[in-house]
Scaffold this motif. Structure first.
Motif, PDB file in Angstrom:
ATOM      1  N   ALA A  51       0.978  -1.444  -0.037  1.00 41.91           N
ATOM      2  CA  ALA A  51      -0.176   0.153  -0.056  1.00 41.91           C
ATOM      3  C   ALA A  51       0.976   1.269   0.147  1.00 41.91           C
ATOM      4  N   THR A  52       0.650   2.238  -0.803  1.00 40.98           N
ATOM      5  CA  THR A  52       1.474   3.352  -0.915  1.00 40.98           C
ATOM      6  C   THR A  52       0.674   4.684  -0.600  1.00 40.98           C
ATOM      7  N   LEU A  53       1.077   5.500  -0.073  1.00 35.51           N
ATOM      8  CA  LEU A  53       0.388   6.981   0.259  1.00 35.51           C
ATOM      9  C   LEU A  53       1.651   8.015  -0.249  1.00 35.51           C
ATOM     10  N   THR A  54       1.228   8.637  -0.935  1.00 37.89           N
ATOM     11  CA  THR A  54       2.389   9.952  -1.450  1.00 37.89           C
ATOM     12  C   THR A  54       1.684  10.983  -1.395  1.00 37.89           C
ATOM     13  N   ALA A  55       2.371  12.165  -1.072  1.00 38.74           N
ATOM     14  CA  ALA A  55       2.075  13.631  -0.822  1.00 38.74           C
ATOM     15  C   ALA A  55       2.987  14.301  -1.836  1.00 38.74           C
ATOM     16  N   ARG A  56       2.457  15.198  -2.587  1.00 40.45           N
ATOM     17  CA  ARG A  56       3.652  15.914  -3.653  1.00 40.45           C
ATOM     18  C   ARG A  56       2.878  17.296  -3.662  1.00 40.45           C
ATOM     19  N   PRO A  57       3.712  17.991  -3.857  1.00 37.13           N
ATOM     20  CA  PRO A  57       3.634  19.635  -3.665  1.00 37.13           C
ATOM     21  C   PRO A  57       2.798  19.976  -4.961  1.00 37.13           C
ATOM     22  N   LEU A  58       1.761  20.774  -4.870  1.00 39.22           N
ATOM     23  CA  LEU A  58       0.972  21.247  -6.068  1.00 39.22           C
ATOM     24  C   LEU A  58       2.021  22.325  -6.725  1.00 39.22           C
ATOM     25  N   LEU A  66      -2.543  14.534  -2.617  1.00 42.06           N
ATOM     26  CA  LEU A  66      -2.606  13.146  -1.968  1.00 42.06           C
ATOM     27  C   LEU A  66      -2.801  11.933  -2.950  1.00 42.06           C
ATOM     28  N   CYS A  67      -2.022  11.005  -2.967  1.00 42.71           N
ATOM     29  CA  CYS A  67      -2.192   9.726  -3.917  1.00 42.71           C
ATOM     30  C   CYS A  67      -2.190   8.524  -3.073  1.00 42.71           C
ATOM     31  N   GLY A  68      -3.272   7.530  -3.146  1.00 43.32           N
ATOM     32  CA  GLY A  68      -3.229   6.260  -2.620  1.00 43.32           C
ATOM     33  C   GLY A  68      -4.508   5.947  -1.873  1.00 43.32           C
ATOM     34  N   SER A  69      -4.411   5.251  -0.844  1.00 43.94           N
ATOM     35  CA  SER A  69      -5.311   4.915  -0.001  1.00 43.94           C
ATOM     36  C   SER A  69      -5.098   5.315   1.440  1.00 43.94           C
ATOM     37  N   CYS A  70      -5.790   5.778   2.379  1.00 47.87           N
ATOM     38  CA  CYS A  70      -5.848   6.088   3.489  1.00 47.87           C
ATOM     39  C   CYS A  70      -6.531   5.360   4.438  1.00 47.87           C
ATOM     40  N   ASP A  71      -5.960   4.237   4.901  1.00 47.80           N
ATOM     41  CA  ASP A  71      -6.525   3.359   5.774  1.00 47.80           C
ATOM     42  C   ASP A  71      -5.621   2.870   7.050  1.00 47.80           C
ATOM     43  N   LEU A  72      -6.051   1.946   7.667  1.00 47.37           N
ATOM     44  CA  LEU A  72      -5.109   1.207   8.617  1.00 47.37           C
ATOM     45  C   LEU A  72      -3.731   1.135   8.206  1.00 47.37           C
ATOM     46  N   ASP A  73      -3.357   0.613   7.318  1.00 48.75           N
ATOM     47  CA  ASP A  73      -2.024   0.393   6.793  1.00 48.75           C
ATOM     48  C   ASP A  73      -1.161   1.755   6.631  1.00 48.75           C
ATOM     49  N   THR A  74      -1.881   2.693   6.330  1.00 47.47           N
ATOM     50  CA  THR A  74      -1.342   4.219   5.827  1.00 47.47           C
ATOM     51  C   THR A  74      -1.620   5.258   6.845  1.00 47.47           C
TER      52      THR A  74
END
Length: 152
Positions: A51-58, A66-74
């Protein structure tokens, strides 16, 4: 007799990005390009995917995508990314959620907390393109989510 803890082989190389954890890479000491990754708790799960969560500047305004899924794993990694987002300078901080597939209730609570942090600094956190899960949770818990501001 050599120590049983001594490593006689070559030292393994350090991976450029840790497989589990959060890392913030700063551009010019001003803005952060937060790269947040999480390996599934069960690395040997059926799919074996991470599972991957990324945050990149606008690039066009102060904020992050934000890209990905925001759940228990992240969950801890989302908090780390939101910590970076709350430090972005400017009167309005934009958070684009168009690439977020899912936000669980704890992720929405983290957004509410990040909003409170930014509001406490006299600024605004403006959410763009919320996923269905966020819209549904706002409907279910209107009082708790009242502070969240979504762009029209």
């Amino acid at each position: 007799m050599p120590s049983p803890h001594r490593h006689d082989g070559p030292v393994p190389p350090v991976p450029p990005i840790p497989p589990v954890g959060a890392q913030a890479l700063y551009d010019d000491g001003m803005w952060a390009d937060a790269v947040v990754r999480s390996a599934n708790a069960a690395a040997g799960s059926a799919a074996g995917s991470a599972a991957t969560l990324t945050a990149r500047p606008l690039r066009d305004r102060p904020g992050a995508l934000l890209c990905g899924s925001c759940d228990l794993d992240t969950r801890p990694l989302l908090r780390a990314a939101l910590g970076v987002v709350t430090r972005i300078p400017g009167p309005v901080v934009h958070l684009d959620l168009s690439a977020v597939a899912f936000l669980d209730p704890a992720a929405v609570a983290a957004l509410v907390q990040a909003n409170a942090t930014v509001t406490g600094q006299g600024r605004r956190l403006l959410l763009h393109h919320p996923p269905y899960s966020l819209r549904k949770l706002v409907e279910m818990f209107p009082d708790e989510c009242a502070a969240l501001e979504v762009a029209a």
